[in-house]
Design a protein around this motif. Structure first.
Motif, PDB file in Angstrom:
ATOM      1  N   UNK A  71      28.484 -23.411  28.555  1.00 48.46           N
ATOM      2  CA  UNK A  71      29.121 -22.752  26.537  1.00 48.46           C
ATOM      3  C   UNK A  71      29.445 -21.783  26.737  1.00 48.46           C
ATOM      4  N   UNK A  72      28.932 -20.753  27.755  1.00 47.98           N
ATOM      5  CA  UNK A  72      29.514 -19.233  28.234  1.00 47.98           C
ATOM      6  C   UNK A  72      30.592 -19.354  28.380  1.00 47.98           C
ATOM      7  N   UNK A  73      30.991 -20.333  29.320  1.00 50.34           N
ATOM      8  CA  UNK A  73      32.321 -19.747  29.763  1.00 50.34           C
ATOM      9  C   UNK A  73      33.482 -21.165  28.687  1.00 50.34           C
ATOM     10  N   UNK A  74      32.583 -21.157  27.518  1.00 46.60           N
ATOM     11  CA  UNK A  74      33.622 -21.673  26.289  1.00 46.60           C
ATOM     12  C   UNK A  74      34.071 -22.905  26.406  1.00 46.60           C
ATOM     13  N   UNK A  75      33.043 -23.992  27.394  1.00 48.32           N
ATOM     14  CA  UNK A  75      33.828 -25.574  27.371  1.00 48.32           C
ATOM     15  C   UNK A  75      32.897 -26.310  26.844  1.00 48.32           C
ATOM     16  N   UNK A  76      33.714 -27.034  25.943  1.00 52.00           N
ATOM     17  CA  UNK A  76      32.722 -27.726  24.463  1.00 52.00           C
ATOM     18  C   UNK A  76      32.147 -28.640  25.454  1.00 52.00           C
ATOM     19  N   UNK A  77      31.133 -29.960  25.028  1.00 50.11           N
ATOM     20  CA  UNK A  77      30.228 -30.699  25.765  1.00 50.11           C
ATOM     21  C   UNK A  77      29.894 -31.538  24.868  1.00 50.11           C
ATOM     22  N   UNK A  78      30.327 -32.866  25.426  1.00 48.78           N
ATOM     23  CA  UNK A  78      30.566 -34.177  25.020  1.00 48.78           C
ATOM     24  C   UNK A  78      29.439 -35.199  25.208  1.00 48.78           C
ATOM     25  N   UNK A  79      28.635 -36.142  25.200  1.00 47.77           N
ATOM     26  CA  UNK A  79      28.031 -37.204  25.705  1.00 47.77           C
ATOM     27  C   UNK A  79      28.442 -37.946  25.626  1.00 47.77           C
ATOM     28  N   UNK A  80      28.217 -39.073  26.701  1.00 50.55           N
ATOM     29  CA  UNK A  80      28.992 -40.660  26.907  1.00 50.55           C
ATOM     30  C   UNK A  80      27.863 -41.035  27.233  1.00 50.55           C
ATOM     31  N   UNK A  81      27.500 -42.663  26.864  1.00 53.36           N
ATOM     32  CA  UNK A  81      27.537 -43.273  28.207  1.00 53.36           C
ATOM     33  C   UNK A  81      28.134 -43.699  29.395  1.00 53.36           C
ATOM     34  N   UNK A  82      27.357 -44.471  29.914  1.00 54.19           N
ATOM     35  CA  UNK A  82      28.489 -44.080  31.404  1.00 54.19           C
ATOM     36  C   UNK A  82      29.321 -45.128  31.241  1.00 54.19           C
ATOM     37  N   UNK A  83      30.543 -44.839  30.715  1.00 51.59           N
ATOM     38  CA  UNK A  83      31.197 -45.873  30.652  1.00 51.59           C
ATOM     39  C   UNK A  83      32.437 -45.978  31.535  1.00 51.59           C
ATOM     40  N   UNK A  84      33.792 -47.359  31.481  1.00 44.18           N
ATOM     41  CA  UNK A  84      34.398 -46.536  32.534  1.00 44.18           C
ATOM     42  C   UNK A  84      35.368 -45.148  32.041  1.00 44.18           C
ATOM     43  N   UNK A  85      35.999 -44.376  32.986  1.00 40.00           N
ATOM     44  CA  UNK A  85      36.483 -43.138  32.779  1.00 40.00           C
ATOM     45  C   UNK A  85      37.663 -43.187  31.854  1.00 40.00           C
TER      46      UNK A  85
END
Length: 111
Positions: free
Chosen positions: A74-88
């Motif tokens: 977050x300090x680096x300005x990177x947004x975070x999204x959560x995902x189940x372990x699905x295919x890339x």
């Protein structure tokens, strides 16, 4: 925009601290422009947020991470999204379609 997807054997990785592989996805106007796979086992999980920022990463998709990694990203300005372990590829489409949940609190093994 560059989206980094934490990778584990072709699926979204579950934990930031043990993730050394990422797929960097350059997205413009809702379309994938390019992808690049990177491997980094030099930066520790505490240094990796700066490493990702230097690569131009704006967003990270991962299942979970602990408080320290969360705060550093977050300090680096990177947004975070959560995902189940699905295919890339499924994770890329889910991000483009706004089907991933924004991670507003850390969610991982150290939380």
């Amino acid at each position: 925009m560059i989206v980094a997807i934490a990778k584990n054997n072709g699926f979204v990785h579950e934990f930031f601290g043990s993730c050394n592989e990422f797929v960097l996805v350059h997205i413009e106007d809702g379309k994938v422009v390019s992808t690049q796979e990177i491997f980094n086992d030099v930066e520790t999980h505490k240094l990796r947020p700066n490493y990702l920022k230097r690569l131009g990463v704006n967003v990270l998709v991962i299942k979970g991470l602990g408080l320290t990694a969360y705060e550093l990203l977050k300090e680096n300005g990177i947004e975070l999204y959560t995902s189940e372990p699905i295919l890339i590829d499924e994770a890329i489409q889910a991000y483009i379609c706004n089907d991933l949940k924004l991670m507003d609190v850390p969610a991982g093994a150290h939380c």
